[in-house]
Scaffold this active site. Sequence first.
Site, PDB file in Angstrom:
ATOM      1  N   ASP A  25      17.776  22.671 -27.030  1.00  0.00           N
ATOM      2  CA  ASP A  25      17.158  23.886 -27.358  1.00  0.00           C
ATOM      3  C   ASP A  25      17.828  24.600 -28.546  1.00  0.00           C
ATOM      4  OD1 ASP A  25      15.716  26.034 -27.514  1.00  0.00           O
ATOM      5  OD2 ASP A  25      15.729  26.846 -25.511  1.00  0.00           O
ATOM      6  N   CYS A  85      10.502  27.600 -30.143  1.00  0.00           N
ATOM      7  CA  CYS A  85      11.256  26.617 -30.918  1.00  0.00           C
ATOM      8  C   CYS A  85      10.886  24.923 -30.979  1.00  0.00           C
ATOM      9  CB  CYS A  85      12.529  26.714 -30.477  1.00  0.00           C
ATOM     10  SG  CYS A  85      13.439  28.241 -30.585  1.00  0.00           S
ATOM     11  N   ARG A  86      11.158  24.371 -29.842  1.00  0.00           N
ATOM     12  CA  ARG A  86      10.950  22.932 -29.734  1.00  0.00           C
ATOM     13  C   ARG A  86       9.205  22.422 -29.646  1.00  0.00           C
ATOM     14  NH1 ARG A  86      14.808  21.874 -24.740  1.00  0.00           N
ATOM     15  NH2 ARG A  86      13.598  23.757 -24.139  1.00  0.00           N
ATOM     16  N   SER A  87       8.654  23.066 -28.669  1.00  0.00           N
ATOM     17  CA  SER A  87       7.290  22.687 -28.423  1.00  0.00           C
ATOM     18  C   SER A  87       6.438  23.000 -29.768  1.00  0.00           C
ATOM     19  CB  SER A  87       6.652  23.173 -27.354  1.00  0.00           C
ATOM     20  OG  SER A  87       6.663  24.508 -26.993  1.00  0.00           O
ATOM     21  N   CYS A 108       7.833  23.585 -23.744  1.00  0.00           N
ATOM     22  CA  CYS A 108       9.199  23.846 -23.567  1.00  0.00           C
ATOM     23  C   CYS A 108       9.280  25.219 -22.938  1.00  0.00           C
ATOM     24  CB  CYS A 108       9.846  23.595 -24.963  1.00  0.00           C
ATOM     25  SG  CYS A 108       9.434  24.975 -26.023  1.00  0.00           S
ATOM     26  N   ASN A 149       8.189  28.208 -25.745  1.00  0.00           N
ATOM     27  CA  ASN A 149       7.058  27.653 -26.841  1.00  0.00           C
ATOM     28  C   ASN A 149       7.348  28.641 -27.921  1.00  0.00           C
ATOM     29  OD1 ASN A 149       3.426  28.032 -27.090  1.00  0.00           O
ATOM     30  ND2 ASN A 149       4.655  26.336 -27.614  1.00  0.00           N
TER      31      ASN A 149
END
Length: 151
Positions: free
Chosen positions: A123, A13-15, A8, A11
């Site tokens: 995000d 939050c999402r990934s 993401c 690096n």
Amino acid sequence: MINVLFVCLGNICRSPMAEAVMRDLVEKRGLSYKIKVDSAATSSWHIGEGPHKGTISKLKEFNISTTGIKARQLHKDDFDKFDYIIGMDSSNVRNIRDMLGQPNHPKIVRFLDLTNHNKDVPDPYYTGDFQETYELVLDGCQALLQIILKN
């Protein structure tokens, strides 16, 4: 060994959420010997930082550990190291392809294209909705695990 990389923008939050969820699914099925999971960012903004407090909080609700996860930037040699390079949204997929010099390689995919969701993973750094992100990440990780196990 099958190597999976979630990517993401920052690096944090999402990934890292996807890394932790996938790692948890893999460990619970006793497949850690077969599947390795990592995450990275297309930007350099948060290198060395741990996951966002919202990511940590959401994952704690499901007893999913973020231990050892630290933000790092995507590197050109990641293309050779990973079998699946999963971008959390269309923008990141474009950036991954550009950064790795691989404009059309099938190992680089948008995460939710593995599911019935026809959209990007929003995000939560901007939306604040870590629950929606978690639900989409869980769906995506379950779908990816099924793909890996079929191959």
